[in-house]
Enzyme design. Structure first.
Site, short mmCIF file in Angstrom:
data_model
loop_
_atom_site.label_atom_id
_atom_site.label_comp_id
_atom_site.label_asym_id
_atom_site.label_seq_id
_atom_site.Cartn_x
_atom_site.Cartn_y
_atom_site.Cartn_z
N PRO A 173 0.84 -1.20 0.00
CA PRO A 173 0.00 0.00 0.00
C PRO A 173 0.87 1.25 0.00
O PRO A 173 1.79 1.37 0.82
CB PRO A 173 -0.79 -0.12 1.31
CG PRO A 173 0.06 -0.97 2.20
CD PRO A 173 0.79 -1.92 1.28
N ALA B 173 0.52 5.48 -0.20
CA ALA B 173 -0.36 6.64 -0.21
C ALA B 173 -0.14 7.46 -1.47
O ALA B 173 0.99 7.77 -1.84
CB ALA B 173 -0.10 7.49 1.03
N CYS C 184 3.01 3.70 9.26
CA CYS C 184 3.13 5.06 8.74
C CYS C 184 3.81 5.97 9.76
O CYS C 184 3.42 6.00 10.94
CB CYS C 184 1.75 5.62 8.39
SG CYS C 184 1.82 7.29 7.70
N LYS D 184 0.42 -4.44 8.92
CA LYS D 184 1.72 -4.15 8.32
C LYS D 184 2.50 -3.30 9.32
O LYS D 184 2.03 -2.26 9.76
CB LYS D 184 1.57 -3.41 7.00
CG LYS D 184 2.89 -3.20 6.26
CD LYS D 184 2.65 -2.63 4.85
CE LYS D 184 3.96 -2.58 4.07
NZ LYS D 184 4.87 -1.53 4.54
N GLY E 38 10.76 -4.75 1.67
CA GLY E 38 11.92 -3.90 1.82
C GLY E 38 13.08 -4.29 0.93
O GLY E 38 13.62 -5.40 1.05
N ASP E 39 13.45 -3.40 0.02
CA ASP E 39 14.64 -3.56 -0.84
C ASP E 39 14.52 -4.67 -1.87
O ASP E 39 15.53 -5.19 -2.35
CB ASP E 39 15.90 -3.78 0.00
CG ASP E 39 16.26 -2.57 0.85
OD1 ASP E 39 15.71 -1.48 0.59
OD2 ASP E 39 17.08 -2.72 1.78
N GLY F 1 7.03 -2.60 -3.11
CA GLY F 1 6.45 -1.27 -3.16
C GLY F 1 7.04 -0.41 -4.27
O GLY F 1 6.62 -0.47 -5.42
#
Length: 324
Positions: A9, A11, A94, A133, A195-196, A218
């Site tokens: 997700p 934003a 977040c 998450k 991540g990464d 992401g």
């Protein structure tokens, strides 16, 4: 090796048009942008617009944020009753100041008692699968992540996604995959690592190194949504291929058309000034492409610039290096 992959997700990014494109490119599971629980309770038109969905972007995980257990439970119930999603996810990661000051997002990782109350309240109100998450926490030890992950499992959460960067890091620095491994070893429910992961090989590496059940991608998917099908091919067939220039140009045009259709030409084209640049990374002429996009005012103008980028790239003697 089997593993599920998901679009993280983001934003302002994972709106309906983008989710549909990611699904077309082979992503099994997509998430909405962050949805405010209070916005749903206040019947905010803007907030409900984030829940807009189509059959083609299902299964859909709706990510909500808030800090009050009652509000979060009510918001989750609204989503379930209206059939807006297939899974509900609660944001524990977040680190934007306006979210943190309300006690939501990563602030929940510093408040295990409130986190437990919130998760119990939501779990009692819905029958849909429930996920969270999280980040590694507010320091690099990963201790807060381990505590929150265990609380989540104890409260009936069905899966945990772990982004092993601290709240202060944002997207900076390197993700500590050892925290994902630690949490996977601690839990019996599925764990997704995030991540990464910028190449399919790194997705496989994460699963091998951490034992996680799947990966969440992401930023790398923003300019290369084909990474999901590539990862699936690598997992199942031990091979994958980079997207061609034709593939990249096609998805640019699809993204442009989808946003213009959904948001209107003025708003949709304005979004494309920055978003189309994602796909040019690594190609000759990417700098000029970015510069030319800053002044687009119409869909036709944007298409002209995309076509010019394609022609210039094909005409160049340089070997293209598509985004990984």
């Amino acid at each position: 090796m089997n593993g599920v992959s998901a679009m993280a997700p983001l934003a302002g990014i994972t709106n309906l048009p983008f989710r549909l494109i990611v699904k077309q490119c082979g992503c099994p599971l997509v998430y909405t942008e962050m949805v405010s629980a209070k916005g749903l309770l206040y019947n905010s038109k803007k907030t409900f617009a984030l829940l807009d969905s189509r059959k083609k972007d299902r299964p859909l995980n709706v990510q909500i944020f808030g800090s009050d257990p009652g509000d979060m439970a009510d918001a989750a119930a609204i989503i379930q009753e209206k059939g807006c999603g297939d899974i509900i996810d609660i944001n524990f990661g977040c680190s934007v100041k306006k979210v943190l000051k309300t006690g939501a997002g990563a602030a929940l990782m510093q408040a295990p008692d409130r986190a437990a109350a919130l998760l119990k309240a939501v779990r009692q109100r819905i029958t849909l699968p429930l996920t969270i998450k999280i980040r590694s926490g507010w320091d690099c030890s990963g201790n807060q992540a381990a505590v929150i992950a265990q609380i989540a499992q104890d409260c009936g959460v069905d899966a945990v996604a772990v982004h092993p960067r601290t709240a202060q890091q944002g997207f900076r620095g390197k993700a500590d995959w050892t925290i994902i491994k630690r949490i996977k070893q601690k839990l019996s429910i599925p764990v997704l690592g995030n991540g990464d992961i910028v190449t399919p090989e790194l997705g496989v590496d994460m699963m091998k190194q951490t034992g996680c059940d799947g990966v969440m991608i992401g930023r790398a998917a923003m300019g290369n949504p084909f990474i999901f099908s590539a990862l699936e091919n690598l997992l199942n067939h031990n091979t994958w291929s980079k997207p061609s220039l034709e593939d990249i140009v096609s998805v640019m045009k699809t993204l442009l058309s989808a946003h213009v259709t959904y948001f209107g030409e003025k708003a949709g084209v304005k979004m494309m000034r920055s978003r189309l640049t994602w796909f040019a990374k690594g190609y000759p002429g990417a700098k000029d492409f970015r510069k030319n996009l800053t002044g687009i005012e119409s869909c036709a103008h944007a298409l002209d610039i995309i076509n010019e980028f394609k022609e210039n790239t094909q005409a160049g003697a340089l070997v293209c290096s598509p985004p990984k």
